[in-house]
Design an enzyme around this catalytic site. Sequence first.
Site, short mmCIF file in Angstrom:
data_model
loop_
_atom_site.label_atom_id
_atom_site.label_comp_id
_atom_site.label_asym_id
_atom_site.label_seq_id
_atom_site.Cartn_x
_atom_site.Cartn_y
_atom_site.Cartn_z
N GLU A 150 1.15 -7.68 13.22
CA GLU A 150 0.21 -7.22 12.19
C GLU A 150 -0.68 -6.07 12.66
OE1 GLU A 150 -0.16 -7.93 9.08
OE2 GLU A 150 0.75 -9.89 8.72
N SER B 106 -1.94 -8.52 2.07
CA SER B 106 -2.97 -7.66 2.64
C SER B 106 -4.27 -7.81 1.86
CB SER B 106 -2.47 -6.21 2.67
OG SER B 106 -3.28 -5.42 3.49
#
Length: 555
Positions: free
Chosen positions: A369, A246
């Site tokens: 995602e 991330s």
Amino acid sequence: MHLRKKGYILLLSLLSSISSYAHSKSLPIVDLGYELHQAFSLDQSTQAYNFSNIRYAAPPVSTLRFRPPLPPSTNRTEIQNGAVGRVCPQGEPVWSTEILIPFLESVLTGTPFNGSDDISDYPIVWPPEDARITEDCLFLDVVVPKSVFEGSEAAPVLVWFDGGGFVTGDKTEVLPTGLLERGSEIGKEFVYVAVNYRLGAFGWLSDGEGLGNAGLYDQRLALEWVKKYISLFGGDPGRVTVMGESAGGGSIVHQLAASTGVEREVPFQQAIIQSPGWYMQSVELQKSTLQDFLELLNVTSLEEARQLPSKQLITANAYQIATTSVYGTYTYGPVIDNTFITDLPSRILLDPDFKWKNIRVMTSHTINEGLTFTPPAGMNSSAFQSLIETYIPSISPETVDQIVQYWYPPVYNASTLSSETLGYSNPLERTSVFMSDAFFQCKNRYLDNVFDTSYASVFSVPPGVHAQDVAFNFWDHSQPDTELGLFNASLALTMQDYIITFLNQGFPTSAEDMAIKWKEYSKDGRVMNLGLQDIAITSDPVNSDRCRFWWNITG
């Protein structure tokens, strides 16, 4: 979504058992020149020394606030043992603490979402009281197997950058115990380094005129520290792999895109980049965010802000992040500052003259995602255009029309077997796919095309949401966790093998029953699909045409 709570629980468990490790004068001491640092503990399960909370930078306080860090000053008056934990000031948006989980649960269970998606309807949630939070937080941990520390052969090094939207997290949120145990089992040990870097306004405040990216400078100084000192712990400075998920993955992309004026060489040889994400901010947004922060502090300049008490800045930062008005965003992050980062990372990396194509990479993203960052408003098809304008405010009306009508038209055909499928079956999935492409998966796509050697994977264990794979990567099979949801121990061990062997030999392999040979992406543009029951080589599921469009817009 529960990783942060899980990491905190694991940390408490670790701290509660420290007495069994018996901190002792017999634990080794490393002379760093500027200080003497003693191991804090010897973990009996991994037989690894934990050198905790090693200072790698001077305290970034007072006149050093919001600026690149300086190296630490010399302090050899006493031996440091890292007994005092360090966490950088942080905050969490209301949308992530109050709305995200109930909304995701409603989507995944097919039940109505009855909550509000207006953050003003919820109370401000302050970060939990944590005595470790301090502006003087630029510390790192080194965890090294005793056999490596005492041996004669240098081991590869894994440097971990934590995720958290550039506003929350710390170096202890995931623990390396499971990876280290697995490395010992398969005879491929390594040195683990985890790094704190400044968060929120402290690390990412920018003025649109050159100030910004202090957090990137923190990370770079930490990497230079590893290059200079890791051999003292048994690590090989010529075999350093950086890993992040991330915001941590996005940080690595920016380190690769760093101007040659920052440092002539990238201080690592390999990278494991997982679900890299960030939102590039316009100059106007940077200036607006800065002004809002100054108003919260009741000052008119950064010079005044640098003179304020730490508690006042920490409170203002937490409040500003909590009240982030755009669902799925975090207020702060990397910017083009024309010094460290001179252009969109995509443009820098895709340039034919990009210097670091020889770096070996492993990339990954989850299959779903965007869902984590998709607001409840995304369930309404009529909101799609306004959401695009919200997330990319600098985009032209003509480009918005192109996105709505051409790239993501309201054609819900994901369930068909046609090659013309767009990947979504309803308005919410349409918005989620847009979010996945624009801010996450397309970044993986250009990474896989840039580097000479890239191993790409897609994590598809249902529901395949952002960060779900981290629990597999760091699974500790000596302490099975019953809260992982859908889980396959063999898959977790295989994923760990791939990481560990990549560190050691430059390509991923595993002897687990589930494992298959992992082909380089450049051979035929195919990826490793990591499923719950099987692993297979498949076509890259990310739409290449849509990605070429996004590369020039979202970086």
